[in-house]
Motif scaffolding. Structure first.
Motif, mmCIF file in Angstrom:
data_model
loop_
_atom_site.group_PDB
_atom_site.id
_atom_site.type_symbol
_atom_site.label_atom_id
_atom_site.label_comp_id
_atom_site.label_asym_id
_atom_site.label_seq_id
_atom_site.Cartn_x
_atom_site.Cartn_y
_atom_site.Cartn_z
ATOM 1 N N MET A 1 0.841 -1.193 0.000
ATOM 2 C CA MET A 1 0.000 0.000 0.000
ATOM 3 C C MET A 1 0.880 1.248 0.000
ATOM 4 O O MET A 1 1.902 1.284 0.650
ATOM 5 C CB MET A 1 -0.843 0.033 1.278
ATOM 6 N N THR A 2 0.451 2.282 -0.688
ATOM 7 C CA THR A 2 1.258 3.485 -0.713
ATOM 8 C C THR A 2 1.048 4.264 0.575
ATOM 9 O O THR A 2 0.031 4.155 1.228
ATOM 10 C CB THR A 2 0.865 4.391 -1.888
ATOM 11 N N ASP A 3 2.035 5.052 0.910
ATOM 12 C CA ASP A 3 1.926 5.835 2.128
ATOM 13 C C ASP A 3 2.374 7.260 1.818
ATOM 14 O O ASP A 3 3.302 7.785 2.390
ATOM 15 C CB ASP A 3 2.801 5.194 3.209
ATOM 16 N N LEU A 4 1.726 7.869 0.834
ATOM 17 C CA LEU A 4 2.088 9.220 0.446
ATOM 18 C C LEU A 4 1.057 10.174 1.016
ATOM 19 O O LEU A 4 -0.117 9.863 1.094
ATOM 20 C CB LEU A 4 2.103 9.336 -1.083
ATOM 21 N N GLN A 5 1.525 11.358 1.410
ATOM 22 C CA GLN A 5 0.569 12.319 1.959
ATOM 23 C C GLN A 5 -0.023 13.136 0.824
ATOM 24 O O GLN A 5 0.693 13.606 -0.033
ATOM 25 C CB GLN A 5 1.285 13.254 2.927
ATOM 26 N N SER A 6 -1.315 13.322 0.859
ATOM 27 C CA SER A 6 -1.977 14.075 -0.197
ATOM 28 C C SER A 6 -2.319 15.470 0.314
ATOM 29 O O SER A 6 -2.778 15.627 1.418
ATOM 30 C CB SER A 6 -3.249 13.351 -0.612
ATOM 31 N N GLY A 23 7.707 10.589 0.859
ATOM 32 C CA GLY A 23 7.839 10.490 2.316
ATOM 33 C C GLY A 23 7.111 9.245 2.704
ATOM 34 O O GLY A 23 6.382 8.686 1.906
ATOM 35 N N GLY A 24 7.287 8.792 3.907
ATOM 36 C CA GLY A 24 6.617 7.581 4.329
ATOM 37 C C GLY A 24 7.248 6.359 3.697
ATOM 38 O O GLY A 24 8.371 6.406 3.189
ATOM 39 N N ALA A 25 6.479 5.298 3.691
ATOM 40 C CA ALA A 25 7.023 4.012 3.255
ATOM 41 C C ALA A 25 7.159 3.950 1.733
ATOM 42 O O ALA A 25 6.454 4.646 1.009
ATOM 43 C CB ALA A 25 6.104 2.904 3.735
ATOM 44 N N SER A 32 9.262 -6.223 -13.248
ATOM 45 C CA SER A 32 9.279 -7.386 -14.142
ATOM 46 C C SER A 32 10.561 -7.440 -14.958
ATOM 47 O O SER A 32 10.906 -8.477 -15.507
ATOM 48 C CB SER A 32 8.095 -7.333 -15.116
ATOM 49 N N GLY A 33 11.253 -6.332 -15.069
ATOM 50 C CA GLY A 33 12.504 -6.274 -15.842
ATOM 51 C C GLY A 33 13.339 -5.136 -15.298
ATOM 52 O O GLY A 33 13.364 -4.915 -14.086
ATOM 53 N N ASN A 34 13.986 -4.405 -16.191
ATOM 54 C CA ASN A 34 14.808 -3.280 -15.714
ATOM 55 C C ASN A 34 14.115 -1.926 -15.908
ATOM 56 O O ASN A 34 14.763 -0.913 -16.140
ATOM 57 C CB ASN A 34 16.191 -3.293 -16.393
ATOM 58 N N GLU A 35 12.744 -1.946 -15.776
ATOM 59 C CA GLU A 35 12.005 -0.705 -15.985
ATOM 60 C C GLU A 35 12.385 0.389 -14.985
ATOM 61 O O GLU A 35 12.333 1.575 -15.320
ATOM 62 C CB GLU A 35 10.486 -0.959 -15.975
ATOM 63 N N VAL A 36 12.783 -0.019 -13.773
ATOM 64 C CA VAL A 36 13.170 0.987 -12.768
ATOM 65 C C VAL A 36 14.410 1.740 -13.249
ATOM 66 O O VAL A 36 14.469 2.983 -13.198
ATOM 67 C CB VAL A 36 13.423 0.302 -11.396
ATOM 68 N N GLU A 37 15.380 1.000 -13.773
ATOM 69 C CA GLU A 37 16.618 1.626 -14.249
ATOM 70 C C GLU A 37 16.337 2.502 -15.474
ATOM 71 O O GLU A 37 16.829 3.621 -15.576
ATOM 72 C CB GLU A 37 17.667 0.565 -14.621
ATOM 73 N N HIS A 65 5.994 4.450 -7.165
ATOM 74 C CA HIS A 65 7.260 3.901 -6.685
ATOM 75 C C HIS A 65 8.433 4.748 -7.186
ATOM 76 O O HIS A 65 9.358 5.066 -6.428
ATOM 77 C CB HIS A 65 7.382 2.453 -7.185
ATOM 78 N N MET A 66 8.379 5.125 -8.455
ATOM 79 C CA MET A 66 9.493 5.890 -9.025
ATOM 80 C C MET A 66 9.564 7.296 -8.421
ATOM 81 O O MET A 66 10.653 7.820 -8.182
ATOM 82 C CB MET A 66 9.364 5.978 -10.550
ATOM 83 N N ALA A 67 8.407 7.910 -8.182
ATOM 84 C CA ALA A 67 8.403 9.241 -7.564
ATOM 85 C C ALA A 67 9.058 9.153 -6.181
ATOM 86 O O ALA A 67 9.842 10.021 -5.785
ATOM 87 C CB ALA A 67 6.973 9.768 -7.454
#
Ligand code: ADP
Length: 280
Positions: A1-6, A23-25, A32-37, A65-67
């Protein structure tokens, strides 16, 4: 679950829920692959990114996740066919008898160097989408017609759009002049082992239950040859698991959260019910 403050910052019309500050978790995301990179590299190079893939396969979660990873605020805009250029850039509002300018979410994102995520961008009209073009150029500018201002996107600003190629038809497609401005990352449903991990984590069920849900969805996805328009998404599996984790019997949870949202066709419903009985 995301833990971003809105934190709402604009009165812009449309499905804009404010700026989410990192911030937060860490938002849980199984790659699934190297999409993060690749995304991180595109971000560093100042390149806009298009996420192509079916609904419910993790595109939004990936952006969250990337933000978080890149430590950038995130502005999300759900596109629809009524969305106007002013909904993105801003408009004059009457407040306490005075006319004041109110930045729209795209302008907010450009000024603060946020990641701006336009979900299902193809739903927006062409005259709305063209507002994005100058921001995808090297100069990264946002002209605001109504005020005459030329906003220069702050460092860290990145445009991200999502696009489901399955829904498109000739009348509703992204123009090449738009598409070719983006680095395009392809998304699809995760493989069975990864999807079971996701269903366990997000749905709160044990591995045995997650594995049988994933096996069931694999069998349902095979019915696409028999006229099933949409494959059951990872999102539907997570919803089903959440009902099961809260005590709804597996067969009923599958019916209400996995099967009924997919189709109204009686033959397909019967075929899927058989699959449920045979799999669970
Ligand atoms: P999309 O934006 O592609 O329509 P989402 O990102 O909203 O899909 O995914 C729907 C849900 O499925 C998420 O909220 C999350 O629970 C789960 N999910 C799908 N793919 C992943 C993944 N790769 N990692 C973690 N969770 C995922």
């Amino acid at each position: 679950m995301t833990d971003l403050q809105s934190q709402p910052v604009s009165a812009a019309r449309g499905a804009f829920d404010g700026v989410r500050h990192p911030g937060g978790a860490e938002p849980y995301y199984v790659a699934s692959g190297n999409e993060v990179e690749v995304f991180g590299t595109a971000h560093a190079a100042g390149l806009p990114v298009m996420l192509k893939g079916p609904t419910g396969c993790g595109k939004t979660r990936f952006v969250e996740h990337m933000a978080w990873r890149l430590n950038r605020p995130l502005v999300t805009i759900a596109c629809h066919d009524d969305l106007s250029a002013s909904d993105l850039t801003g408009r004059y509002l009457i407040r306490g008898g005075e006319t004041v300018w109110s930045d729209g979410p795209l302008t907010v994102a450009a000024r603060m160097g946020a990641i701006c995520y336009l979900d299902e961008v193809v739903e927006a009209r062409q005259d709305t989408i063209v507002v994005l073009h100058p921001l995808t150029d090297d100069r990264r500018l946002l002209p605001i017609d109504k005020t005459g201002e030329l906003v220069e996107a702050a460092p860290g600003f990145q445009l991200v759009i999502s696009y489901n190629p399955g829904y498109q038809h000739a009348l509703k497609d992204l123009k090449p002049s738009t598409r070719q401005r983006f680095v395009a990352l392809e998304f699809d449903f995760p493989d069975a082992a990864r999807e079971a991990d996701i269903v366990m984590h997000e749905g709160g069920v044990d591995r045995a239950a997650a594995t049988s849900l994933v096996r069931l969805s694999g069998r349902i996805r095979a019915l696409r040859d028999q006229g099933l328009a949409e494959a059951p998404s990872t999102r539907l599996l997570v919803s089903t698991a959440r009902l099961m984790a809260r005590g709804i019997p597996a067969a009923q949870a599958c019916r209400v959260a996995l099967v009924n949202p997919l189709t109204d066709d009686p033959d397909l419903l019967a075929a899927i019910s058989d699959l449920i009985s045979a799999t669970l």
